[in-house]
Design an enzyme around this catalytic site. Structure first.
Site, PDB file in Angstrom:
ATOM      1  N   GLU A 112      61.609  13.574 -50.520  1.00  0.00           N
ATOM      2  CA  GLU A 112      61.411  15.017 -50.094  1.00  0.00           C
ATOM      3  C   GLU A 112      62.487  15.451 -49.823  1.00  0.00           C
ATOM      4  O   GLU A 112      63.463  14.827 -49.596  1.00  0.00           O
ATOM      5  CB  GLU A 112      61.113  14.620 -49.249  1.00  0.00           C
ATOM      6  CG  GLU A 112      59.552  14.375 -49.176  1.00  0.00           C
ATOM      7  CD  GLU A 112      58.858  12.789 -48.327  1.00  0.00           C
ATOM      8  OE1 GLU A 112      59.676  12.137 -48.461  1.00  0.00           O
ATOM      9  OE2 GLU A 112      58.515  12.117 -49.210  1.00  0.00           O
ATOM     10  N   TYR A 124      69.229  15.745 -57.478  1.00  0.00           N
ATOM     11  CA  TYR A 124      68.052  15.210 -58.024  1.00  0.00           C
ATOM     12  C   TYR A 124      68.067  15.729 -59.501  1.00  0.00           C
ATOM     13  O   TYR A 124      67.767  14.541 -61.139  1.00  0.00           O
ATOM     14  CB  TYR A 124      66.741  14.972 -57.168  1.00  0.00           C
ATOM     15  CG  TYR A 124      67.403  14.869 -55.658  1.00  0.00           C
ATOM     16  CD1 TYR A 124      67.873  13.839 -55.867  1.00  0.00           C
ATOM     17  CD2 TYR A 124      66.907  15.545 -55.208  1.00  0.00           C
ATOM     18  CE1 TYR A 124      68.673  13.690 -54.487  1.00  0.00           C
ATOM     19  CE2 TYR A 124      67.791  15.616 -53.790  1.00  0.00           C
ATOM     20  CZ  TYR A 124      68.301  14.627 -53.494  1.00  0.00           C
ATOM     21  OH  TYR A 124      68.461  13.933 -52.041  1.00  0.00           O
TER      22      TYR A 124
HETATM   23  C1  COA Z   1      73.367  16.352 -51.116  1.00  0.00           C
HETATM   24  C2  COA Z   1      74.121  14.933 -51.638  1.00  0.00           C
HETATM   25  C3  COA Z   1      74.303  13.890 -50.450  1.00  0.00           C
HETATM   26  C4  COA Z   1      75.188  15.538 -52.553  1.00  0.00           C
HETATM   27  O1  COA Z   1      76.505  14.159 -52.599  1.00  0.00           O
HETATM   28  P1  COA Z   1      77.780  14.320 -53.048  1.00  0.00           P
HETATM   29  O2  COA Z   1      78.150  13.601 -53.470  1.00  0.00           O
HETATM   30  O3  COA Z   1      78.398  15.439 -53.000  1.00  0.00           O
HETATM   31  O4  COA Z   1      76.922  14.809 -54.784  1.00  0.00           O
HETATM   32  P2  COA Z   1      77.215  14.681 -56.128  1.00  0.00           P
HETATM   33  O5  COA Z   1      78.857  15.272 -56.266  1.00  0.00           O
HETATM   34  O6  COA Z   1      76.784  13.499 -56.915  1.00  0.00           O
HETATM   35  O7  COA Z   1      77.006  16.017 -57.012  1.00  0.00           O
HETATM   36  C5  COA Z   1      76.595  15.524 -58.537  1.00  0.00           C
HETATM   37  C6  COA Z   1      76.010  17.241 -58.895  1.00  0.00           C
HETATM   38  O8  COA Z   1      74.519  17.179 -58.179  1.00  0.00           O
HETATM   39  C7  COA Z   1      75.705  18.597 -58.065  1.00  0.00           C
HETATM   40  N1  COA Z   1      75.641  19.143 -56.795  1.00  0.00           N
HETATM   41  C8  COA Z   1      75.388  18.109 -55.756  1.00  0.00           C
HETATM   42  N2  COA Z   1      75.630  19.299 -53.989  1.00  0.00           N
HETATM   43  C9  COA Z   1      75.719  20.332 -55.040  1.00  0.00           C
HETATM   44  C10 COA Z   1      75.873  21.977 -54.224  1.00  0.00           C
HETATM   45  N3  COA Z   1      75.986  21.245 -52.590  1.00  0.00           N
HETATM   46  N4  COA Z   1      75.415  22.604 -54.740  1.00  0.00           N
HETATM   47  C11 COA Z   1      75.924  22.427 -56.278  1.00  0.00           C
HETATM   48  N5  COA Z   1      75.024  21.677 -57.035  1.00  0.00           N
HETATM   49  C12 COA Z   1      75.173  20.653 -56.115  1.00  0.00           C
HETATM   50  C13 COA Z   1      76.108  19.499 -58.777  1.00  0.00           C
HETATM   51  O9  COA Z   1      75.373  19.455 -60.401  1.00  0.00           O
HETATM   52  C14 COA Z   1      76.793  18.198 -58.661  1.00  0.00           C
HETATM   53  O10 COA Z   1      77.850  17.994 -60.082  1.00  0.00           O
HETATM   54  P3  COA Z   1      78.753  18.767 -60.276  1.00  0.00           P
HETATM   55  O11 COA Z   1      80.065  18.523 -58.752  1.00  0.00           O
HETATM   56  O12 COA Z   1      80.172  18.169 -61.258  1.00  0.00           O
HETATM   57  O13 COA Z   1      78.681  20.389 -60.520  1.00  0.00           O
HETATM   58  C15 COA Z   1      75.270  15.762 -49.930  1.00  0.00           C
HETATM   59  O14 COA Z   1      75.817  16.975 -50.225  1.00  0.00           O
HETATM   60  C16 COA Z   1      75.224  15.448 -48.933  1.00  0.00           C
HETATM   61  O15 COA Z   1      75.263  14.386 -48.357  1.00  0.00           O
HETATM   62  N6  COA Z   1      74.414  16.822 -48.439  1.00  0.00           N
HETATM   63  C17 COA Z   1      73.966  16.427 -46.708  1.00  0.00           C
HETATM   64  C18 COA Z   1      72.985  15.175 -46.161  1.00  0.00           C
HETATM   65  C19 COA Z   1      71.806  16.021 -47.540  1.00  0.00           C
HETATM   66  O16 COA Z   1      71.620  17.092 -48.079  1.00  0.00           O
HETATM   67  N7  COA Z   1      71.221  14.790 -48.264  1.00  0.00           N
HETATM   68  C20 COA Z   1      70.387  14.678 -49.327  1.00  0.00           C
HETATM   69  C21 COA Z   1      69.074  14.886 -48.121  1.00  0.00           C
HETATM   70  S1  COA Z   1      67.468  15.076 -49.456  1.00  0.00           S
END
Ligand code: COA
Length: 160
Positions: A112, A124
């Site tokens: 979710e 995702y």
């Molecule tokens: C969501 C989260 C886990 C992503 O972690 P991350 O390590 O930054 O993600 P990645 O670097 O592996 O991202 C891979 C791809 O996903 C997409 N992506 C990830 N975060 C993004 C953002 N904030 N905005 C847009 N695209 C995003 C992009 O396509 C990215 O590739 P790119 O950087 O080459 O464009 C992180 O932002 C986080 O911890 N957020 C707060 C908690 C949260 O929301 N968790 C998810 C709950 S469902």
């Protein structure tokens, strides 16, 4: 000092001693953070897989918590420390978890995500997840609530 690089060797199981660092990441990154006892309960649950990504000092910088029941796995929490986001760490954790689930003959991974969390939704989608439903008012947000988007990824061409 060279930039930290994270790869499959940076992933290990979460331990009780990691909970200070895990709580710091959770409270820094989440709108409605889990409590410490919530993480403690996950560590005790044999159906849950709790992993961290660690830096060179073995300090957690990210974590992933999954439930694994029969042929279904469910992402319960995934967070990357704000300073290290957009470096592929979430993708690394999830790809590894999906590969492990496939190897264990699991057929589907669910999660979710907040309707407003479009960055996570894009992550995702890029991993092969698709929207399969909405849970109304699933998350707290300020004084109100927010819908959850339910997403699934078929792991082995199975039908659900
Ligand atoms: C969501 C989260 C886990 C992503 O972690 P991350 O390590 O930054 O993600 P990645 O670097 O592996 O991202 C891979 C791809 O996903 C997409 N992506 C990830 N975060 C993004 C953002 N904030 N905005 C847009 N695209 C995003 C992009 O396509 C990215 O590739 P790119 O950087 O080459 O464009 C992180 O932002 C986080 O911890 N957020 C707060 C908690 C949260 O929301 N968790 C998810 C709950 S469902």
């Amino acid at each position: 000092m060279s930039e930290a690089v994270f790869g499959p060797d940076s992933i290990r199981l979460m331990e009780l001693d990691d909970l200070d660092a895990v709580m710091a990441i959770e409270t820094a990154a989440q709108l409605t953070p889990w409590t410490r006892s919530h993480f403690g309960d996950c560590l005790k649950n044999a159906n849950y897989l709790c992993q961290v990504v660690v830096d060179r000092d073995d300090e957690p910088v990210a974590f992933l918590i999954l439930s694994r029941i029969l042929d279904e796995t469910h992402v319960l929490n995934v967070v990357v420390a704000p300073a290290l986001q957009r470096r592929g760490i979430a993708r690394l954790m999830l790809e590894q978890a999906m590969e492990a689930a496939r190897n264990d003959a699991m057929t589907v991974m669910y999660l979710e995500v907040r309707e407003t969390n479009t960055g996570a939704q894009l992550l995702y989608e890029r991993l092969g997840f698709e929207v399969c439903g909405v849970r109304k008012n699933y998350y707290r947000r300020g004084d109100g609530h927010e819908n959850a988007v339910l997403m699934q990824c078929l792991l082995s061409g199975g039908h659900k």
